[in-house]
Design an enzyme around this catalytic site. Structure first.
Site, mmCIF file in Angstrom:
data_model
loop_
_atom_site.group_PDB
_atom_site.id
_atom_site.type_symbol
_atom_site.label_atom_id
_atom_site.label_comp_id
_atom_site.label_asym_id
_atom_site.label_seq_id
_atom_site.Cartn_x
_atom_site.Cartn_y
_atom_site.Cartn_z
ATOM 1 N N ARG A 25 -55.267 -65.976 20.088
ATOM 2 C CA ARG A 25 -55.647 -66.479 21.260
ATOM 3 C C ARG A 25 -55.528 -65.442 22.322
ATOM 4 O O ARG A 25 -56.531 -64.963 23.172
ATOM 5 C CB ARG A 25 -54.549 -67.504 21.616
ATOM 6 C CG ARG A 25 -54.772 -68.603 22.594
ATOM 7 C CD ARG A 25 -54.638 -68.108 23.974
ATOM 8 N NE ARG A 25 -53.302 -67.784 24.063
ATOM 9 C CZ ARG A 25 -52.640 -66.996 25.239
ATOM 10 N NH1 ARG A 25 -53.438 -66.399 26.103
ATOM 11 N NH2 ARG A 25 -51.293 -66.590 25.364
ATOM 12 N N ASP A 26 -54.350 -64.838 22.579
ATOM 13 C CA ASP A 26 -54.114 -63.967 23.572
ATOM 14 C C ASP A 26 -54.711 -62.562 23.263
ATOM 15 O O ASP A 26 -55.506 -62.039 24.300
ATOM 16 C CB ASP A 26 -52.484 -63.473 23.638
ATOM 17 C CG ASP A 26 -52.173 -63.047 24.998
ATOM 18 O OD1 ASP A 26 -52.860 -62.744 26.011
ATOM 19 O OD2 ASP A 26 -50.987 -62.849 25.123
ATOM 20 N N HIS A 217 -42.199 -63.528 25.066
ATOM 21 C CA HIS A 217 -43.663 -63.082 24.776
ATOM 22 C C HIS A 217 -43.798 -61.662 25.691
ATOM 23 O O HIS A 217 -43.988 -61.846 26.962
ATOM 24 C CB HIS A 217 -44.407 -63.975 25.287
ATOM 25 C CG HIS A 217 -46.024 -63.830 25.522
ATOM 26 N ND1 HIS A 217 -46.835 -64.643 24.585
ATOM 27 C CD2 HIS A 217 -46.699 -63.053 26.141
ATOM 28 C CE1 HIS A 217 -48.051 -64.230 24.739
ATOM 29 N NE2 HIS A 217 -47.975 -63.240 25.806
ATOM 30 N N HIS A 219 -45.810 -58.037 26.544
ATOM 31 C CA HIS A 219 -46.781 -57.044 26.244
ATOM 32 C C HIS A 219 -46.268 -55.495 26.156
ATOM 33 O O HIS A 219 -45.529 -55.373 27.000
ATOM 34 C CB HIS A 219 -47.715 -57.364 27.233
ATOM 35 C CG HIS A 219 -48.701 -58.442 27.050
ATOM 36 N ND1 HIS A 219 -50.094 -58.519 26.683
ATOM 37 C CD2 HIS A 219 -48.397 -59.954 27.291
ATOM 38 C CE1 HIS A 219 -50.238 -59.635 26.552
ATOM 39 N NE2 HIS A 219 -49.728 -60.542 26.811
ATOM 40 N N CYS A 250 -54.475 -59.918 29.424
ATOM 41 C CA CYS A 250 -54.971 -60.992 29.981
ATOM 42 C C CYS A 250 -56.264 -60.688 31.044
ATOM 43 O O CYS A 250 -55.988 -59.920 31.795
ATOM 44 C CB CYS A 250 -53.840 -61.542 30.756
ATOM 45 S SG CYS A 250 -54.349 -62.996 32.104
ATOM 46 N N ASN A 259 -50.388 -57.341 23.425
ATOM 47 C CA ASN A 259 -49.163 -57.790 23.158
ATOM 48 C C ASN A 259 -48.500 -56.795 22.314
ATOM 49 O O ASN A 259 -48.883 -55.635 21.932
ATOM 50 C CB ASN A 259 -49.233 -59.105 22.368
ATOM 51 C CG ASN A 259 -50.066 -60.357 23.133
ATOM 52 O OD1 ASN A 259 -51.150 -60.169 22.938
ATOM 53 N ND2 ASN A 259 -49.276 -60.951 23.564
HETATM 54 ZN ZN ZN Z 1 -49.797 -62.777 26.937
#
Ligand code: ZN
Length: 322
Positions: A25-26, A217, A219, A250, A259
């Site tokens: 996803r990310d 979460h 990065h 992002c 990440n």
């Molecule tokens: Zn993220």
């Protein structure tokens, strides 16, 4: 006990940690070149096979905003669901929630930014409006008997506003609790977290909403992602989100990069004597495969060097002349 040194777990650190893979996803959402649906499914299935217990597998967002994730329903339909691995998906609005319910996700993840400017850029509406929309998402999820989890982007700083007051994060955490959510993730969207900030935020959020499971979460934008994990572990945090190979970024935040890397995170956890249920060797093999898929080297380091006791033959290198 540590994986390779036999030394004890640092005092106060949790015995077990739940690693949540967000790479498909990310990570994939930031890839400009289309990744075929069957390749996404292959990556998820090999990570499930390596023992990863939880995934933010995809997002039910507008195909126009994030074309790479337009196959969310097909991905969910193709992944091996016959294991205990939990597959969640990001859901920005009721329309996404309907689609996620149809796809039988294990949990829906709603998200809002702690800072107003990032929310306006990321979701094109003020925070209050985003939060108000979650009631309908929760209603749809409840009807389908699917739990909802909450993410708070820019929890540790905003690329447009700079520092974000801890109180802003706490306010959203309380709203999530009042909506009935059981788990929240504090997102460091552009890598602005620092260890003292992690300590402070974890303590204040825990004090405000002690019953919520808090995940972190990070990065690795400024190279201290795993140091921030270490600060979180010292606060007893038991869930961390990461991307295989260190994929990520992002598209709606300038300077955002990958990440923290899943296999580097798992290496750190195992060396601290923390159980993850994940096979590090298999994880490194998936990271190498993902490098092939995206067609460039990824920042993950343990996939290149191997675990610390991977030794070399003395004949493998030349002897110094002096
Ligand atoms: Zn993220």
């Amino acid at each position: 006990m540590s994986a390779s040194t036999g030394l004890p777990r640092p005092p106060g650190f949790p015995e077990k940690v739940r690693v949540v893979e967000v790479g498909t996803r990310d990570g994939f959402q930031a890839e400009a070149v289309w990744i075929p649906t069957e390749t996404k499914i292959e990556v998820l299935n090999s990570l499930i096979d390596a023992g990863v217990p939880q995934f933010e597998a995809t997002a039910f967002v507008s195909a126009r905003a994030v074309p790479q994730l337009r196959d969310a329903a097909e991905v969910m339909a193709g992944v091996n669901r016959a294991t205990s691995a939990k597959l969640t998906a990001l859901v920005p609005n009721p329309k996404g929630a309907e689609a996620a319910a149809e796809a039988k996700v294990d949990a829906m993840v709603v998200f809002v930014s702690a800072s107003e400017s990032h929310n306006l850029k990321n979701l094109n509406r003020p925070r209050a409006e985003t939060l108000a929309g979650f009631e309908e998402v929760c209603r749809i999820a409840k009807a389908a008997d699917i739990p909802v989890e909450g993410a708070i982007a820019t929890s540790f700083g905003c690329p447009f506003e700079g520092n974000v007051a801890i109180e802003e994060v706490v306010k959203i955490a309380r709203i999530y609790r009042d909506l009935g959510l059981k788990r929240i993730a504090l997102g460091d969207t552009t890598g602005m977290a620092t260890p003292p900030l992690v300590t402070a935020l974890c303590r204040e959020v825990h004090e405000a909403v002690p019953d919520l499971e808090v995940a972190l979460h990070f990065h690795n934008t400024r190279g201290i992602g795993l140091v921030n994990v270490y600060a979180g572990l010292a606060e007893g945090i038991t869930s961390f989100e990461s991307s295989i190979g260190g994929l990520g970024g992002c598209p709606f935040a300038p300077g955002a990069t990958g990440n923290i890397c899943t296999e580097d995170l798992v290496y750190l956890l195992h060396e601290c004597g923390i159980e993850t249920g994940i096979d590090l060797e298999k994880l490194c093999a998936v990271a190498q495969r993902v490098e092939e898929i995206v067609g460039r080297p990824l920042p993950g380091q343990v996939m290149k060097a191997g675990p610390r006791l991977r030794t070399s033959s003395m004949d493998a290198v030349a002897t110094a002349c002096g």
